[in-house]
Design a protein around this motif. Structure first.
Motif, mmCIF file in Angstrom:
data_model
loop_
_atom_site.group_PDB
_atom_site.id
_atom_site.type_symbol
_atom_site.label_atom_id
_atom_site.label_comp_id
_atom_site.label_asym_id
_atom_site.label_seq_id
_atom_site.Cartn_x
_atom_site.Cartn_y
_atom_site.Cartn_z
ATOM 1 N N PRO A 159 58.821 -31.610 23.428
ATOM 2 C CA PRO A 159 58.053 -31.117 22.268
ATOM 3 C C PRO A 159 57.151 -29.963 22.689
ATOM 4 N N MET A 160 57.286 -28.831 22.012
ATOM 5 C CA MET A 160 56.530 -27.630 22.371
ATOM 6 C C MET A 160 55.568 -27.184 21.269
ATOM 7 N N LEU A 161 55.679 -27.774 20.098
ATOM 8 C CA LEU A 161 54.842 -27.352 18.969
ATOM 9 C C LEU A 161 54.507 -28.586 18.138
ATOM 10 N N SER A 162 53.239 -28.785 17.881
ATOM 11 C CA SER A 162 52.830 -29.926 17.066
ATOM 12 C C SER A 162 52.924 -29.589 15.589
ATOM 13 N N LEU A 163 52.926 -30.618 14.766
ATOM 14 C CA LEU A 163 52.965 -30.392 13.321
ATOM 15 C C LEU A 163 51.703 -29.684 12.840
ATOM 16 N N ASP A 164 50.563 -29.992 13.442
ATOM 17 C CA ASP A 164 49.330 -29.301 13.063
ATOM 18 C C ASP A 164 49.433 -27.816 13.375
ATOM 19 N N ASP A 165 50.035 -27.475 14.522
ATOM 20 C CA ASP A 165 50.241 -26.065 14.857
ATOM 21 C C ASP A 165 51.142 -25.394 13.826
ATOM 22 N N LEU A 166 52.240 -26.089 13.454
ATOM 23 C CA LEU A 166 53.168 -25.521 12.487
ATOM 24 C C LEU A 166 52.486 -25.259 11.155
ATOM 25 N N VAL A 167 51.693 -26.225 10.688
ATOM 26 C CA VAL A 167 50.976 -26.045 9.426
ATOM 27 C C VAL A 167 49.999 -24.870 9.521
ATOM 28 N N ALA A 168 49.340 -24.726 10.672
ATOM 29 C CA ALA A 168 48.414 -23.605 10.858
ATOM 30 C C ALA A 168 49.167 -22.275 10.823
ATOM 31 N N PHE A 169 50.330 -22.205 11.459
ATOM 32 C CA PHE A 169 51.115 -20.969 11.450
ATOM 33 C C PHE A 169 51.668 -20.678 10.055
ATOM 34 N N GLN A 170 51.953 -21.720 9.290
ATOM 35 C CA GLN A 170 52.381 -21.507 7.909
ATOM 36 C C GLN A 170 51.257 -20.859 7.098
ATOM 37 N N ARG A 171 50.019 -21.260 7.376
ATOM 38 C CA ARG A 171 48.885 -20.633 6.689
ATOM 39 C C ARG A 171 48.751 -19.169 7.094
ATOM 40 N N VAL A 172 48.965 -18.882 8.368
ATOM 41 C CA VAL A 172 48.912 -17.493 8.830
ATOM 42 C C VAL A 172 49.995 -16.672 8.138
ATOM 43 N N THR A 173 51.173 -17.263 7.957
ATOM 44 C CA THR A 173 52.277 -16.555 7.302
ATOM 45 C C THR A 173 51.878 -16.104 5.903
ATOM 46 N N ARG A 174 51.117 -16.931 5.213
ATOM 47 C CA ARG A 174 50.702 -16.577 3.852
ATOM 48 C C ARG A 174 49.658 -15.459 3.830
ATOM 49 N N GLU A 175 49.129 -15.090 5.003
ATOM 50 C CA GLU A 175 48.168 -13.984 5.080
ATOM 51 C C GLU A 175 48.835 -12.661 5.441
ATOM 52 N N VAL A 176 50.133 -12.666 5.740
ATOM 53 C CA VAL A 176 50.825 -11.434 6.107
ATOM 54 C C VAL A 176 50.816 -10.480 4.914
ATOM 55 N N TYR A 177 50.482 -9.232 5.176
ATOM 56 C CA TYR A 177 50.306 -8.252 4.108
ATOM 57 C C TYR A 177 51.651 -7.735 3.601
ATOM 58 N N VAL A 178 51.772 -7.650 2.273
ATOM 59 C CA VAL A 178 52.964 -7.097 1.635
ATOM 60 C C VAL A 178 52.520 -5.959 0.721
ATOM 61 N N ASP A 179 52.969 -4.735 1.023
ATOM 62 C CA ASP A 179 52.609 -3.573 0.223
ATOM 63 C C ASP A 179 53.247 -3.664 -1.167
ATOM 64 N N PRO A 180 52.558 -3.220 -2.216
ATOM 65 C CA PRO A 180 53.140 -3.265 -3.570
ATOM 66 C C PRO A 180 54.480 -2.554 -3.674
ATOM 67 N N ARG A 181 54.691 -1.498 -2.862
ATOM 68 C CA ARG A 181 55.971 -0.802 -2.918
ATOM 69 C C ARG A 181 57.104 -1.647 -2.338
ATOM 70 N N ILE A 182 56.768 -2.526 -1.398
ATOM 71 C CA ILE A 182 57.759 -3.471 -0.884
ATOM 72 C C ILE A 182 58.129 -4.458 -1.993
ATOM 73 N N CYS A 183 57.128 -4.939 -2.717
ATOM 74 C CA CYS A 183 57.397 -5.862 -3.827
ATOM 75 C C CYS A 183 58.267 -5.202 -4.881
ATOM 76 N N ALA A 184 57.973 -3.938 -5.198
ATOM 77 C CA ALA A 184 58.777 -3.225 -6.185
ATOM 78 C C ALA A 184 60.211 -3.058 -5.700
ATOM 79 N N TYR A 185 60.387 -2.824 -4.422
ATOM 80 C CA TYR A 185 61.736 -2.687 -3.855
ATOM 81 C C TYR A 185 62.508 -3.996 -3.972
#
Length: 350
Positions: free
Chosen positions: A221-247
């Motif tokens: 085991p190399m990653l705990s579930l708490d770590d995974l949940v924390a990284f999932q939260r980080v994923t939701r902070e990744v920036y998406v430019d409006p022009r990417i959304c339009a594309y």
């Protein structure tokens, strides 16, 4: 795999100040998942694209459908990844005689107490491997659909939540149709990704053969579930430019109204285009892919690399397409050729 994580020169962006946190954490997320990936690679040879896409699903919290002929390490990849995570894992071999209670659970009468108890099924786990999912009948598919969408099960009028995180990783064999039940469109739409698994090249297949001569490594085991949940939260902070959304909206719309985008030639081959869930899934998957590649922001190439995996199972082909042997991947390739990703330049706030 290193090439997959390298940011191309023409896609270099300077992240805006409001996504500085995601940019700062992207490096640590990438490092953690590279450790996880290294552990998986001790068992799995090749299939880099499949493994990367499964990691995308883990970060996004979406379900995955793996399609490929037998012997391509689909089941082994899922079980190995489950062992590299410290969460619970269950495997269900889907067969035509399966009933809903076999996967979600049922009420059991206890004669010694004179009462009914609820026995929860194998879906109450963090990672559920649904092996050969298309062999189960419609009632089982319906029961699984509720779990995939609502993350809960209803037994005798009572609702039971499945653990968090919860992911379904399903496999199906595309070349054997006897005794199978095609998945309904509503259920296919619940899968974030449909990954088509291909054969290894001769060098990788030789490595597989050589590894089979030695004992199978014990996966740690190399990653705990708490770590995974924390990284999932980080994923939701990744920036998406409006022009990417339009594309992304343009790509999805082109599968519904090809003629409006200069693609009248493929219009007869599409009965129904991708749903709005396809656009949502594409943006969220691109966030995870950007994070795995060490960035806190999405670029156009993240979108184009994921279009086939996110949309191929959401396009309903017409009878003309089936008669002419035209695939959803070919139609999506035409859409990508007609619609180029935006060249977005972001500048940091002063």
């Amino acid at each position: 795999m290193d090439d997959a994580y390298r940011l191309p020169a023409d896609d270099r962006l300077v992240a805006a100040q409001d996504n500085a946190l995601a940019t700062e954490l992207a490096g640590s997320t990438r490092d953690a998942f590279e450790v996880l990936l290294f552990e998986v690679k001790r068992v799995i040879v090749g299939q880099d694209a499949m493994v990367e896409r499964v990691l995308v699903a883990l970060l996004t919290g979406g379900h995955v459908l793996l399609e490929g002929v037998p012997g391509l390490a689909k089941t082994l990849t899922v079980s190995t990844l489950a062992r590299a995570l410290s969460g619970s894992f269950a495997r269900v071999q889907f067969t035509p005689d399966l009933v809903p209670s076999d996967i979600v659970g049922t009420r059991v009468y206890r004669p010694q107490d004179g009462e009914f108890d609820v026995e929860l099924g194998p879906v109450f786990t963090n990672l559920l491997l649904a092996d050969e999912i298309n062999r189960a009948p419609a009632k089982v598919q319906s029961a699984l659909l509720e779990v995939m969408q609502e993350r809960q099960v209803t037994i005798a009028g009572r609702t039971h939540r499945v653990p968090d995180p919860f992911l379904v990783l399903a496999t199906q064999n595309p070349i054997e149709n006897e005794g199978t039940y095609p998945l309904p469109e509503a259920q296919l739409d619940r899968f974030l990704l449909k990954i088509v698994v291909g054969h290894l090249d001769p060098t990788e297949e030789t490595a597989v053969l050589n590894r089979s001569l030695a004992p199978t490594p014990v996966v740690r085991p190399m990653l705990s579930l708490d770590d995974l949940v924390a990284f999932q939260r980080v994923t939701r902070e990744v920036y998406v430019d409006p022009r990417i959304c339009a594309y992304v909206v343009g790509l999805v719309n082109a599968t519904r109204a090809p003629a409006e985008h200069g693609l009248g030639g493929i219009a007869p081959y599409i009965a129904h285009g991708a749903s709005p869930r396809g656009a949502i899934g594409l943006v969220h998957a691109a966030r995870a892919l950007a994070l795995l590649r060490g960035r806190g922001y999405v670029v156009g190439r993240d979108i184009t690399h994921l279009v086939h995996d996110v949309l191929r199972h959401r396009i309903v082909l017409s009878y003309d397409a089936l008669a002419d042997g035209v695939t959803a991947d070919e139609l999506l390739a035409a859409v990508l050729e007609a619609l180029a990703p935006p060249q977005v330049e972001l500048t940091a706030a002063a």
